[in-house]
Structures are given as structure tokens and as C-alpha cells.
Enzyme design. Structure first.
Site, short mmCIF file in Angstrom:
data_model
loop_
_atom_site.label_atom_id
_atom_site.label_comp_id
_atom_site.label_asym_id
_atom_site.label_seq_id
_atom_site.Cartn_x
_atom_site.Cartn_y
_atom_site.Cartn_z
N HIS A 150 0.84 -1.21 0.00
CA HIS A 150 0.00 0.00 0.00
C HIS A 150 0.86 1.25 0.00
CE1 HIS A 150 0.59 -1.33 4.18
NE2 HIS A 150 0.59 -0.06 4.53
N HIS B 63 0.60 5.18 1.10
CA HIS B 63 -0.17 6.17 1.85
C HIS B 63 -0.12 7.49 1.08
CE1 HIS B 63 0.05 4.00 5.86
NE2 HIS B 63 1.04 3.40 5.21
#
Ligand code: DGP
Length: 133
Positions: A99, A101
Site C-alpha cells: 500500500h 499512503h
């Protein structure tokens, strides 16, 4: 992966606040409540981090990162973004599904998203000799 929280969000099994999605990626609100507008972009197919993610998936993730970032600035009143990623537990990764951010930024928002690194101990040339490809 059935035991992966982000896979379960991607599949819709667990509710997430979905900001944007396409066939390969999903952007959704981070629940950390640390900074306003904190968004995560993930691939829908599981990989752990930058170290095992295939290049096609990486490209798709970064296309979505750019799309969401441009939307935040063009349409949502933000001026810039910080992009953060932890790859491996040694780097602080807490959820083992790749992921990025996105932290939306404005001048004077007071967010400290860029730590001041003051701890370099090794000789620069020695480090260079070790990491040069
Ligand atoms: P990292 O430490 O870089 O692996 O970041 C993991 C982030 O994931 C952290 O900011 C909190 C967020 N997070 C953890 N669990 C959930 C969840 O169930 N839903 C959402 N939306 N975010 C989560």
C-alpha cells in the site's frame, strides 16, 4: 488471501470508504485518524510490498496514486501530497499487503510527514560502494 485485511476490503467482504477503484487497484480512506484525508492505494491482487510486487501491478498502483493525488489538488482544496510506503516489518510495515499512503497537504497545515534524518553513521563513499548497482 482470506486472512489479509486489505484483500478483504478489496473484495468488498469488509467495508471500506472507497475513494476510487479500477480493475486492478483500490484507493480507500485509512482508519488511523492521524491526519485528515489519509488515503491508502492498494493492488486488488495480493502482494506484500515493493519487494515482491510485479511491475504491471506496481504501474497500476502508481497510476492510481497519481490520479487520486491530482484529484485531491484539483478538486478538493489541497496543494500537494506526501507519498509514504513501508516495505517490510523492518521498515515499519504493519499490514502485509502492498500500500501507498497518500497524505494530502496544504501550506501551513502543520503536518510533519517528513522526518529529519540525523543519524547517518557510515562514510558516504563506503555506503555508496556497497549499494552501487
Ligand atoms: P503501514 O503501517 O504502512 O503498514 O500502514 C497500515 C495502515 O493501514 C495504517 O495507517 C492503518 C491502516 N489500516 C489498518 N487496518 C485498517 C482497516 O481495517 N481499514 C482501513 N481503512 N485502514 C486500516
Amino acid at each position: 488471501m482470506s486472512d489479509c485485511i486489505f484483500c478483504r476490503i478489496a473484495s468488498g467482504e469488509i467495508t471500506g470508504l472507497r475513494v476510487y477503484e479500477d480493475e486492478a487497484t483500490l484507493a480507500f480512506m485509512d482508519v488511523a485518524k492521524d491526519v485528515d484525508g489519509h488515503i491508502l492505494v492498494i493492488p486488488k491482487a495480493h502482494c506484500k510490498n515493493i519487494l515482491d510486487c510485479d511491475s504491471e501491478t506496481l504501474s497500476a498502483v502508481f497510476r492510481t496514486v497519481q490520479k487520486v493525488s491530482q484529484h485531491l489538488v484539483s478538486d478538493c482544496g489541497y496543494e500537494g501530497v506526501n507519498l509514504l510506503n513501508a516495505s517490510d516489518e523492518s521498515a515499519g510495515q504493519s499490514v502485509p499487503h502492498f500500500h501507498i499512503h497518500i497524505i494530502p497537504r496544504k501550506h501551513g497545515d502543520g503536518i510533519d510527514a517528513w522526518p529529519e534524518f540525523t543519524g547517518a553513521k557510515e562514510d558516504l563513499q563506503a555506503v555508496y560502494d556497497r549499494v552501487k548497482m
